[in-house]
Motif scaffolding. Structure first.
Motif, short mmCIF file in Angstrom:
data_model
loop_
_atom_site.label_atom_id
_atom_site.label_comp_id
_atom_site.label_asym_id
_atom_site.label_seq_id
_atom_site.Cartn_x
_atom_site.Cartn_y
_atom_site.Cartn_z
N GLY A 179 27.48 20.63 53.67
CA GLY A 179 28.33 21.58 54.37
C GLY A 179 29.67 21.03 54.77
N LEU A 180 30.13 19.97 54.09
CA LEU A 180 31.44 19.40 54.38
C LEU A 180 32.52 20.20 53.67
CD1 LEU A 180 30.74 15.56 53.99
CD2 LEU A 180 30.68 16.92 56.08
N PRO A 181 33.74 20.19 54.19
CA PRO A 181 34.84 20.84 53.46
C PRO A 181 35.12 20.09 52.16
CG PRO A 181 35.70 19.58 55.30
CD PRO A 181 34.20 19.56 55.45
N LEU A 182 35.68 20.78 51.20
CA LEU A 182 36.07 20.16 49.95
C LEU A 182 37.59 20.12 49.85
CD1 LEU A 182 33.72 21.85 47.29
CD2 LEU A 182 33.29 19.81 48.70
N THR A 183 38.13 18.98 49.43
CA THR A 183 39.55 18.92 49.13
C THR A 183 39.82 19.75 47.88
OG1 THR A 183 39.33 16.98 47.69
CG2 THR A 183 39.66 16.57 50.05
N GLY A 184 41.09 20.01 47.60
CA GLY A 184 41.43 20.74 46.38
C GLY A 184 40.94 20.02 45.13
N TYR A 185 41.04 18.70 45.14
CA TYR A 185 40.57 17.91 44.00
C TYR A 185 39.06 18.08 43.82
CZ TYR A 185 39.48 13.83 41.11
OH TYR A 185 39.02 13.00 40.12
N MET A 186 38.32 18.06 44.92
CA MET A 186 36.87 18.24 44.83
C MET A 186 36.52 19.65 44.39
SD MET A 186 35.82 16.15 48.30
CE MET A 186 34.04 16.07 48.03
N GLU A 187 37.31 20.64 44.81
CA GLU A 187 37.09 22.00 44.35
C GLU A 187 37.30 22.09 42.84
OE1 GLU A 187 38.57 26.57 45.38
OE2 GLU A 187 39.81 24.84 45.94
N PHE A 188 38.31 21.41 42.34
CA PHE A 188 38.51 21.34 40.89
C PHE A 188 37.31 20.72 40.21
CE2 PHE A 188 39.50 18.58 37.33
CZ PHE A 188 39.95 19.49 36.39
N LEU A 189 36.82 19.60 40.75
CA LEU A 189 35.67 18.93 40.15
C LEU A 189 34.45 19.84 40.11
CD1 LEU A 189 35.84 15.29 41.61
CD2 LEU A 189 36.43 16.05 39.31
#
Length: 608
Positions: A537-547
């Motif tokens: 339930g941690l936030p995702l950075t934009g890079y992690m959202e891309f991944l």
């Protein structure tokens, strides 16, 4: 006049050879040296130069050996000294490479030299007894040195004539420049070998790896492209992703492999019964590692950052070359959410430059072997059980804990004594004969499974919501003959899917509270940190959202192959246009975050 000069040259040479045979014999023995070195080193490389290397590979290896001999001759001024030193240097590097090949299943690479402290830390755990390859190479060395000392006279230092010396230096430096700084190798289609690393020959493969030891800017890279992708992937706040645990524990278990992935594996009993029994509140499956037999730091770097070694020069180690201060990481993400972040490895801190790397990846504290209270040792290493009890103590003391652990118990080699280790798993005779040390590894895996059961039992009784992500770093460095028995074929005959089985290790995410259960998940470590953050339930950075989106198309990305959403195992050249486009965007963002993180792009990679 010129015709007369050329006409007289050959007779004069013949006359000189008759008058001074010792001089010409000395030159002949000197010129035979590079051939002897090639043969000797390839014996240690477990290659047959008459069948395993083609003509180009032999030639390009020989160029380097001749370059070595000519440089030594120019510096030392004597054929005898140059030839003897050249042969001894070749044998020494060949011997080091042979032990790396024996212990890790791959040849020596430049990154191994910078990691010498790590190698020295575990050096006493291996069997260095001479084998047939060492014996044959040593005989060849002695034979050549005998030729040198009996056929090459001891002379005073003799300078090579200036024009000839200039020609030699020009040839050596010119070839080196073409090799390292031009497109000669890509034009010839020559790269480091990764599946059967001996195939180029040792010295050629080593210098090719040296050639590719810097990260090149990907085609189509620009700050504008990164900023456009940044708009497409703003990140997520994590509030809709389920309960956020108090403890997030990542455990990368050293050499933890599950050989049930091989049809040819038939032990006396299951080495991993508890692992195979896990179902409730568990996400589990296979993680395809970028390495096999060694390279632990590469796997932890991928897990902690989401960057992939696919886009690094082959067999380089990011912890030693590319980690910089304030690099994006899972630890930094957890720290931004109020977690105390700890990295723990129950061995020496000098390995893989971890002290500096963990600091740059934003861990608040680090623990090593000296921090383990009353450790229990199996063989020469802290046991998994002692390791986990250190985790218990730390999570009890911290309010909110993000804990990353790299275990040590199962580290190679497996010819050590059976200190605190019971022989529990028996293998069929054909596997035992292929690698007599394999049964010790299986016994270690059984001990890891027992410790895993206690780990889960402890946190099952813990009131604090706890999430555990557990994975092996790579399969153990058992002998190639052992794997050939498992496959039922030579390693060089495997398909991409079969090759990747040797890179598969088990993983799971388990919680002591309700999470959605999933089985047979396929993933690679560059995505596993994202899956951990999503499950926690941690936030995702934009890079992690891309991944997360890239994962839906290519769920496993490794230097040796890819697994697609449709379950196909492919080489890079076999990917379709859509898959290639995702890989292109991945490479651009990977380069930005790892090498060129400019200020405007930092919010895509970091929350703090």
């Amino acid at each position: 006049m010129k015709a007369l000069l050329y006409k007289d040259t050959f007779p004069r040479l013949l006359a000189d050879m008759r008058e001074r045979p010792g001089k010409w014999l000395s030159r002949l023995v000197f010129l035979l040296g590079p051939w002897a070195c090639l043969w000797m080193v390839e014996i240690l490389n477990e290659n047959d130069i008459f069948s395993d290397l083609d003509g180009w590979q032999v030639l390009m290896n020989l160029v380097w050996y001749y370059g070595l001999f000519f440089v030594l001759r120019l510096v030392l001024g004597r054929n005898r000294r140059a030839a003897a030193l050249g042969a001894c240097l070749a044998f020494t590097f060949g011997l080091v490479n042979h032990y790396v090949l024996r212990f890790r299943g791959r040849i020596l690479f430049p990154a191994d030299i910078t990691g010498w402290r790590t190698a020295a830390n575990v050096a006493d755990g291996f069997d260095y007894s001479p084998d047939l390859y060492i014996t044959q190479a040593a005989i060849l060395l002695v034979a050549y040195l005998a030729l040198v000392f009996f056929c090459v006279p001891q002379t005073r230092r003799a300078k090579i004539r200036l024009p000839f010396a200039l020609v030699l230096w020009t040839a050596v430096l010119g070839y080196s420049y073409a090799f390292f700084f031009t497109g000669m190798l890509p034009a010839l289609g020559i790269y480091t070998q990764q599946w059967v690393t001996q195939r180029n020959g040792f010295l050629l493969n080593f210098t090719i790896a040296l050639r590719y030891s810097s990260v090149d800017e990907p085609e189509g890279y620009s700050e504008e492209t990164v900023l456009q992708l940044m708009k497409e992937y703003p990140g997520t706040d994590g509030t809709s992703q389920g309960e956020r645990p108090v403890n997030i524990i990542g455990i990368m278990n050293e050499s933890f492999g599950d050989f049930s992935i091989f049809d040819g594996f038939a032990p006396s009993e299951d080495p991993l019964p508890f692992l195979h029994s896990m179902e409730e509140n568990t996400i589990q499956g296979w993680m395809y590692s970028p390495v096999t037999g060694g390279g632990t730091a590469t796997v932890e770097f991928e897990f902690l950052t989401g960057f992939t070694s696919l886009f690094q020069p082959p067999h380089t180690v990011a912890y030693q070359l590319y980690v910089e201060e304030d690099m994006p990481s899972l630890a930094a993400l957890a720290g931004s959410q109020g977690y105390d972040t700890t990295a723990f490895h129950p061995y020496k801190s000098s390995g893989w430059n971890r002290v500096l790397a963990y600091d740059y990846l934003d861990f608040d504290s680090q623990l090593y072997e000296e921090d383990v209270v009353q450790p229990c040792y199996i063989r020469h290493y802290v046991s998994d059980l002692s390791d986990y009890r250190t985790i218990f103590q730390t999570t009890e003391e911290e309010d909110r804990s993000f804990f990353f652990n790299v275990t040590m118990q199962n580290h190679s080699g497996y010819a050590q004594g059976w200190n605190n280790l019971e022989r529990t798993i028996l293998l069929p005779d054909e596997l035992k004969q292929a690698d007599s040390t394999a049964e010790q590894y299986m016994a270690l895996a059984r001990e890891s499974d027992k410790a895993l059961e206690e780990l889960i039992a402890y946190y099952s009784q813990c009131e604090e919501p706890t999430l555990i992500v557990f994975f092996g770093d790579h399969q153990p460095p058992l002998k190639n003959a052992f794997y050939e028995q498992l496959y039922g074929k030579k390693l060089s005959e495997r398909t991409t899917e079969e090759v990747m089985r040797q890179y598969a290790v088990p993983f799971f995410i388990w919680a002591n509270y309700d999470i959605e259960e999933r089985r047979d998940v396929v993933i690679s470590p560059n995505y596993l940190g994202v899956l951990t953050a999503q499950t926690a339930g941690l936030p995702l950075t934009g890079y992690m959202e891309f991944l997360a989106d890239c994962y839906e198309v290519l769920p496993a990305v490794t230097p040796v192959g890819f697994c697609t959403a449709g379950g196909e195992f492919l080489e890079e050249k076999e990917l379709n246009e859509e898959q290639r486009e995702w890989l292109r965007k991945y490479e651009i963002l990977n380069y930005c975050g790892m090498v060129d993180l400019f200020d405007e792009a930092r919010p895509m990679f970091c929350l703090n």
